[in-house]
Structure formats: structure tokens, C-alpha cells
Motif scaffolding. Structure first.
Motif, PDB file in Angstrom:
ATOM      1  N   ASN A 237     -40.924   3.927  11.682  1.00 33.97           N
ATOM      2  CA  ASN A 237     -41.204   4.740  12.874  1.00 33.97           C
ATOM      3  C   ASN A 237     -41.345   3.877  14.116  1.00 33.97           C
ATOM      4  O   ASN A 237     -40.837   4.221  15.192  1.00 33.97           O
ATOM      5  CB  ASN A 237     -42.468   5.558  12.684  1.00 33.97           C
ATOM      6  CG  ASN A 237     -42.344   6.691  11.686  1.00 33.97           C
ATOM      7  OD1 ASN A 237     -43.334   7.293  11.291  1.00 33.97           O
ATOM      8  ND2 ASN A 237     -41.123   7.004  11.244  1.00 33.97           N
ATOM      9  N   ARG A 238     -42.041   2.781  13.990  1.00 36.55           N
ATOM     10  CA  ARG A 238     -42.291   1.928  15.147  1.00 36.55           C
ATOM     11  C   ARG A 238     -40.997   1.345  15.707  1.00 36.55           C
ATOM     12  O   ARG A 238     -40.910   1.024  16.896  1.00 36.55           O
ATOM     13  CB  ARG A 238     -43.271   0.816  14.755  1.00 36.55           C
ATOM     14  CG  ARG A 238     -43.856   0.048  15.940  1.00 36.55           C
ATOM     15  CD  ARG A 238     -45.057  -0.779  15.538  1.00 36.55           C
ATOM     16  NE  ARG A 238     -44.795  -1.604  14.376  1.00 36.55           N
ATOM     17  CZ  ARG A 238     -44.082  -2.733  14.415  1.00 36.55           C
ATOM     18  NH1 ARG A 238     -43.547  -3.154  15.548  1.00 36.55           N
ATOM     19  NH2 ARG A 238     -43.889  -3.440  13.322  1.00 36.55           N
ATOM     20  N   HIS A 239     -39.990   1.247  14.858  1.00 34.31           N
ATOM     21  CA  HIS A 239     -38.693   0.741  15.321  1.00 34.31           C
ATOM     22  C   HIS A 239     -37.697   1.860  15.604  1.00 34.31           C
ATOM     23  O   HIS A 239     -36.491   1.622  15.731  1.00 34.31           O
ATOM     24  CB  HIS A 239     -38.130  -0.262  14.311  1.00 34.31           C
ATOM     25  CG  HIS A 239     -38.857  -1.564  14.325  1.00 34.31           C
ATOM     26  ND1 HIS A 239     -38.747  -2.472  15.358  1.00 34.31           N
ATOM     27  CD2 HIS A 239     -39.759  -2.095  13.452  1.00 34.31           C
ATOM     28  CE1 HIS A 239     -39.530  -3.513  15.118  1.00 34.31           C
ATOM     29  NE2 HIS A 239     -40.154  -3.305  13.973  1.00 34.31           N
ATOM     30  N   GLY A 240     -38.215   3.079  15.738  1.00 35.55           N
ATOM     31  CA  GLY A 240     -37.394   4.187  16.206  1.00 35.55           C
ATOM     32  C   GLY A 240     -36.693   4.980  15.132  1.00 35.55           C
ATOM     33  O   GLY A 240     -35.799   5.777  15.445  1.00 35.55           O
ATOM     34  N   PHE A 241     -37.105   4.811  13.857  1.00 37.21           N
ATOM     35  CA  PHE A 241     -36.435   5.499  12.758  1.00 37.21           C
ATOM     36  C   PHE A 241     -37.352   6.511  12.087  1.00 37.21           C
ATOM     37  O   PHE A 241     -38.495   6.200  11.741  1.00 37.21           O
ATOM     38  CB  PHE A 241     -35.972   4.494  11.695  1.00 37.21           C
ATOM     39  CG  PHE A 241     -34.842   3.614  12.138  1.00 37.21           C
ATOM     40  CD1 PHE A 241     -33.527   4.008  11.956  1.00 37.21           C
ATOM     41  CD2 PHE A 241     -35.099   2.404  12.758  1.00 37.21           C
ATOM     42  CE1 PHE A 241     -32.484   3.201  12.371  1.00 37.21           C
ATOM     43  CE2 PHE A 241     -34.064   1.586  13.178  1.00 37.21           C
ATOM     44  CZ  PHE A 241     -32.748   1.991  12.982  1.00 37.21           C
ATOM     45  N   GLU A 242     -36.825   7.707  11.894  1.00 36.80           N
ATOM     46  CA  GLU A 242     -37.470   8.674  11.026  1.00 36.80           C
ATOM     47  C   GLU A 242     -37.095   8.331   9.591  1.00 36.80           C
ATOM     48  O   GLU A 242     -35.966   7.909   9.324  1.00 36.80           O
ATOM     49  CB  GLU A 242     -36.987  10.084  11.364  1.00 36.80           C
ATOM     50  CG  GLU A 242     -37.506  11.168  10.431  1.00 36.80           C
ATOM     51  CD  GLU A 242     -36.819  12.503  10.629  1.00 36.80           C
ATOM     52  OE1 GLU A 242     -36.898  13.349   9.717  1.00 36.80           O
ATOM     53  OE2 GLU A 242     -36.173  12.691  11.690  1.00 36.80           O
ATOM     54  N   ALA A 243     -38.022   8.520   8.661  1.00 37.21           N
ATOM     55  CA  ALA A 243     -37.718   8.332   7.249  1.00 37.21           C
ATOM     56  C   ALA A 243     -37.380   9.678   6.633  1.00 37.21           C
ATOM     57  O   ALA A 243     -38.166  10.621   6.702  1.00 37.21           O
ATOM     58  CB  ALA A 243     -38.910   7.704   6.532  1.00 37.21           C
ATOM     59  N   TYR A 244     -36.208   9.781   6.046  1.00 40.18           N
ATOM     60  CA  TYR A 244     -35.760  10.980   5.342  1.00 40.18           C
ATOM     61  C   TYR A 244     -35.918  10.697   3.855  1.00 40.18           C
ATOM     62  O   TYR A 244     -35.100  10.038   3.237  1.00 40.18           O
ATOM     63  CB  TYR A 244     -34.302  11.257   5.725  1.00 40.18           C
ATOM     64  CG  TYR A 244     -33.618  12.395   4.994  1.00 40.18           C
ATOM     65  CD1 TYR A 244     -34.321  13.430   4.380  1.00 40.18           C
ATOM     66  CD2 TYR A 244     -32.228  12.440   4.942  1.00 40.18           C
ATOM     67  CE1 TYR A 244     -33.657  14.469   3.727  1.00 40.18           C
ATOM     68  CE2 TYR A 244     -31.555  13.474   4.297  1.00 40.18           C
ATOM     69  CZ  TYR A 244     -32.288  14.481   3.687  1.00 40.18           C
ATOM     70  OH  TYR A 244     -31.627  15.493   3.032  1.00 40.18           O
ATOM     71  N   TRP A 245     -37.028  11.196   3.286  1.00 43.21           N
ATOM     72  CA  TRP A 245     -37.391  10.863   1.911  1.00 43.21           C
ATOM     73  C   TRP A 245     -36.627  11.734   0.918  1.00 43.21           C
ATOM     74  O   TRP A 245     -36.643  12.952   1.010  1.00 43.21           O
ATOM     75  CB  TRP A 245     -38.892  11.049   1.692  1.00 43.21           C
ATOM     76  CG  TRP A 245     -39.770  10.228   2.590  1.00 43.21           C
ATOM     77  CD1 TRP A 245     -40.625  10.678   3.545  1.00 43.21           C
ATOM     78  CD2 TRP A 245     -39.878   8.794   2.602  1.00 43.21           C
ATOM     79  NE1 TRP A 245     -41.262   9.634   4.161  1.00 43.21           N
ATOM     80  CE2 TRP A 245     -40.819   8.465   3.608  1.00 43.21           C
ATOM     81  CE3 TRP A 245     -39.269   7.769   1.889  1.00 43.21           C
ATOM     82  CZ2 TRP A 245     -41.187   7.150   3.897  1.00 43.21           C
ATOM     83  CZ3 TRP A 245     -39.617   6.452   2.170  1.00 43.21           C
ATOM     84  CH2 TRP A 245     -40.564   6.163   3.155  1.00 43.21           C
ATOM     85  N   LEU A 246     -35.976  11.102  -0.047  1.00 48.20           N
ATOM     86  CA  LEU A 246     -35.244  11.816  -1.086  1.00 48.20           C
ATOM     87  C   LEU A 246     -36.067  11.861  -2.374  1.00 48.20           C
ATOM     88  O   LEU A 246     -36.501  10.823  -2.875  1.00 48.20           O
ATOM     89  CB  LEU A 246     -33.910  11.129  -1.381  1.00 48.20           C
ATOM     90  CG  LEU A 246     -32.884  11.036  -0.256  1.00 48.20           C
ATOM     91  CD1 LEU A 246     -31.601  10.390  -0.774  1.00 48.20           C
ATOM     92  CD2 LEU A 246     -32.597  12.394   0.363  1.00 48.20           C
ATOM     93  N   GLU A 247     -36.251  13.066  -2.895  1.00 48.57           N
ATOM     94  CA  GLU A 247     -36.925  13.238  -4.180  1.00 48.57           C
ATOM     95  C   GLU A 247     -35.921  13.200  -5.325  1.00 48.57           C
ATOM     96  O   GLU A 247     -36.238  12.744  -6.426  1.00 48.57           O
ATOM     97  CB  GLU A 247     -37.688  14.572  -4.204  1.00 48.57           C
ATOM     98  CG  GLU A 247     -38.733  14.724  -3.106  1.00 48.57           C
ATOM     99  CD  GLU A 247     -39.934  13.812  -3.297  1.00 48.57           C
ATOM    100  OE1 GLU A 247     -40.139  13.330  -4.438  1.00 48.57           O
ATOM    101  OE2 GLU A 247     -40.654  13.584  -2.305  1.00 48.57           O
ATOM    102  N   LYS A 248     -34.705  13.705  -5.081  1.00 52.31           N
ATOM    103  CA  LYS A 248     -33.666  13.721  -6.092  1.00 52.31           C
ATOM    104  C   LYS A 248     -32.440  12.987  -5.554  1.00 52.31           C
ATOM    105  O   LYS A 248     -32.041  13.201  -4.408  1.00 52.31           O
ATOM    106  CB  LYS A 248     -33.299  15.159  -6.463  1.00 52.31           C
ATOM    107  CG  LYS A 248     -34.436  15.937  -7.110  1.00 52.31           C
ATOM    108  CD  LYS A 248     -33.991  17.350  -7.452  1.00 52.31           C
ATOM    109  CE  LYS A 248     -35.118  18.138  -8.104  1.00 52.31           C
ATOM    110  NZ  LYS A 248     -34.697  19.533  -8.462  1.00 52.31           N
ATOM    111  N   TYR A 249     -31.839  12.160  -6.390  1.00 52.96           N
ATOM    112  CA  TYR A 249     -30.716  11.351  -5.923  1.00 52.96           C
ATOM    113  C   TYR A 249     -30.002  10.728  -7.122  1.00 52.96           C
ATOM    114  O   TYR A 249     -30.564  10.582  -8.210  1.00 52.96           O
ATOM    115  CB  TYR A 249     -31.200  10.225  -5.003  1.00 52.96           C
ATOM    116  CG  TYR A 249     -32.428   9.516  -5.530  1.00 52.96           C
ATOM    117  CD1 TYR A 249     -32.332   8.560  -6.550  1.00 52.96           C
ATOM    118  CD2 TYR A 249     -33.691   9.826  -5.044  1.00 52.96           C
ATOM    119  CE1 TYR A 249     -33.462   7.942  -7.050  1.00 52.96           C
ATOM    120  CE2 TYR A 249     -34.821   9.208  -5.551  1.00 52.96           C
ATOM    121  CZ  TYR A 249     -34.697   8.264  -6.545  1.00 52.96           C
ATOM    122  OH  TYR A 249     -35.814   7.652  -7.054  1.00 52.96           O
ATOM    123  N   ASN A 250     -28.761  10.392  -6.905  1.00 54.03           N
ATOM    124  CA  ASN A 250     -27.982   9.546  -7.804  1.00 54.03           C
ATOM    125  C   ASN A 250     -27.805   8.236  -7.054  1.00 54.03           C
ATOM    126  O   ASN A 250     -27.060   8.167  -6.069  1.00 54.03           O
ATOM    127  CB  ASN A 250     -26.632  10.199  -8.129  1.00 54.03           C
ATOM    128  CG  ASN A 250     -25.849   9.429  -9.179  1.00 54.03           C
ATOM    129  OD1 ASN A 250     -26.265   8.368  -9.620  1.00 54.03           O
ATOM    130  ND2 ASN A 250     -24.712   9.964  -9.570  1.00 54.03           N
TER     131      ASN A 250
END
Length: 312
Positions: A237-250
Motif C-alpha cells: 500500500n505504501r508504494h501505491g499498490f492495492e493487494a488483490y488476495w486470491l483464495e483459490k488459484y492454480n
């Protein structure tokens, strides 16, 4: 020497020049052999080459200059190189930080020859930009564990293939290149978390896609004058990025993609496209799909197979 100079300050700027390497000429014929070389399944080199040519063609169609370093090798080196089964994972070999190239150190002995081959070639291409390591340092640093967030910050994982000693040796050169912070995270050591880019990736100039477990890990933030700890989301966040958290993924196809420019992603045909459709910052992205499933059996994805040399 080549007619351009390296230049990379992000993961999302328009990709202008990239280094690749064609897969080896060896088959990995059965599951037992694949397991012994840490691959997930047998691989037929003819199919792998077909994947590679589609991959290379997609980059060129997008206007990217592609350099296959295997074509530049001397005959005696080429004979050995063609038998190195992991050589197409060029991301690990080196990284362009701003206007310099820092070479990596292999985390396993199976991969050491390709590092030597690629470094000798890059030193010929960029004698003023390529910064050699001390000989026989043995301090592992594979650049699949490194993400350049922006002109200020670099994100590095120490884990299966990258050591804290390797980062320590490199950090002064990264600061000298113009970056002000290095964030170090220590992720679990498993085949599914082998490198940082198997856990997170920059998907937009202000968005990082990441496995949800990473929110629980602290980041050791280094500057030239000090150090402190932050949680992963706070650091991003401090570097300008939102975190898009994935619960399910390959892991490989869903996270290991490549930014061609701020509007376009190069993705595997096995990627779950709904991941991108669910986030408002990604819904308008142009997604270019390619068939790389034979190459992905080796344990890495599209990002692993590319070494950006120049981004606009």
C-alpha cells in the motif's frame, strides 16, 4: 554489443526487448524421471518447442524484440546448453535494475551451467551495464524471487532458491541503481512457493495479485540507512499498490503471467480468466492467451520464461 541499453524500472511498463531461451532437445520421458528433476510430468521436447515458438511469436506480434540467447552461444557451449533442461527459465539468471544488469546465482547445482552461459553472453552484449559477481560466491539469488514494484521499491523473497546472504551481497548495488527500498519476505519452502512470482505478481500499475496467505507475513524493509518491519499489505500500500488476495488459484497459470504493457497481459490458456474479470482494475485488460502447457510441466510459467531487458 547490442544496439540498445537495458532499462527496467517496473513490471508493467511497455515491454520493448526481452531475452528468451529455447527449451532443450531432451525429452523427460516418464513420471519418475520428471520427479527426480523436480518437474510435475513427462515433457516431450517437440511439443515444448512448439509451445516456445507460439510464445515467441505472440511476443513478436505484440511488437516486442525477442533475443534467444541460445542462438548466440559458441558451438562447444551450445552442445552442452542443448542438454540443460531448465535453460528456458531465464528470469532467474539475471535482472535489470534501472540501467544495470545484476547476475543471479543458481540455487541448485542442476542449473549452474546455464547461469555461466547466459552471463558470459550478457557481458558481451552490455559490457558497461553488466555487473559481475565475485567468483565462486555460492550465495544463491534466483531472480524469480525478485519483483520490481516501481522506481522506489524492490520486493524479494528469501526461501528455497534465494539466500539472505545473496540478497545482502546485492543490496548495495540495487540502492546504487536508484532504488530506495528493498522489502524482504521469507515465504514457506515448498514446490508451490518456489519463487516469489509463484505467490504474487504485478497486474497493474497499482495492483498486485497475491495468494491470500501472504497477508500474514511481515516484510523486512531495508533502506541505505536503516531497517524496519511492516506487514505485506502495508508495504505494498505504501508504494501505491492495492493487494488483490486470491483464495483459490492454480499457481503457475494464474499467477505467473507477463505484463506486455499497462493495458495488456500475456497469459496461459490454462489461466482462470474469471480472476481478472472479478477485479474492477483488471476488467478492461487485454488478455492474450498462449499454449504453454508442455513448458509449464517443468514447474514454471510465462514470467519465469522471460527476462525483460528493456521496458518503456
Amino acid at each position: 554489443m547490442l544496439s540498445f541499453q537495458p532499462n527496467c524500472w517496473s513490471e508493467y511498463g511497455e515491454l520493448k526487448v526481452v531475452m528468451l531461451c529455447a527449451p532443450s532437445k531432451l525429452d523427460v520421458p516418464d513420471l519418475k524421471t520428471a520427479e527426480n528433476v523436480q518437474w510435475s510430468a513427462p515433457v516431450h521436447h517437440v511439443k515444448a518447442l512448439e509451445n516456445f515458438m507460439e510464445f515467441k511469436g505472440a511476443l513478436e506480434d505484440a511488437g516486442v524484440k525477442v533475443i534467444d540467447y541460445s542462438k548466440e552461444l559458441a558451438p562447444d557451449i551450445k552442445k552442452l546448453s542443448e542438454q540443460l533442461i531448465n535453460r528456458f527459465f531465464v528470469r532467474d539468471l539475471a535482472c535489470v535494475f534501472g540501467n544495470i544488469i545484476l547476475p543471479g546465482e543458481a540455487g541448485i547445482s542442476l542449473r549452474r551451467p546455464e547461469y555461466v552461459h547466459a552471463h558470459l553472453q550478457m557481458e558481451k552484449w552490455f559490457p558497461e551495464s553488466f555487473i559481475r559477481n565475485d567468483k565462486n560466491s555460492g550465495e544463491a539469488l534466483e531472480f524469480g524471487d525478485v519483483i520490481i514494484l516501481n522506481k522506489d521499491a524492490v520486493f524479494i523473497n528469501i526461501g528455497t532458491r534465494t539466500s539472505i546472504e545473496g540478497v545482502g551481497k546485492m543490496k548495495g548495488k540495487i540502492f546504487k541503481a536508484g532504488f530506495s527500498e528493498i522489502g524482504i519476505i521469507d515465504l514457506p519452502r515448498s514446490s508451490d512457493t518456489l519463487h516469489l512470482d509463484m505467490n504474487c505478481n504485478v497486474a497493474n500499475e497499482n495492483l498486485v495479485i497475491a495468494k491470500s496467505f501472504m497477508r500474514y507475513f511481515p516484510v523486512h524493509v531495508l533502506t541505505e540507512t536503516g531497517a524496519r518491519f511492516e506487514m505485506t499489505e502495508q508495504f505494498l500500500n505504501r508504494h501505491g499498490f492495492e493487494a488483490y488476495w486470491l483464495e483459490k488459484y492454480n499457481t503457475i497459470p494464474d499467477i505467473n503471467f507477463l505484463n506486455l504493457d499497462p493495458e495488456t497481459l500475456l497469459i496461459s490458456k490454462k489461466t482462470m480468466r474469471q480472476i481478472f474479470k472479478k477485479h474492477p482494475l483488471l476488467q478492461k485488460k487485454k488478455l492474450i492467451e498462449i499454449e504453454v502447457s508442455e513448458l509449464e510441466k517443468a514447474g514454471g510459467g510465462i514470467r519465469c520464461m522471460t527476462l525483460p531487458l528493456r521496458r518503456k
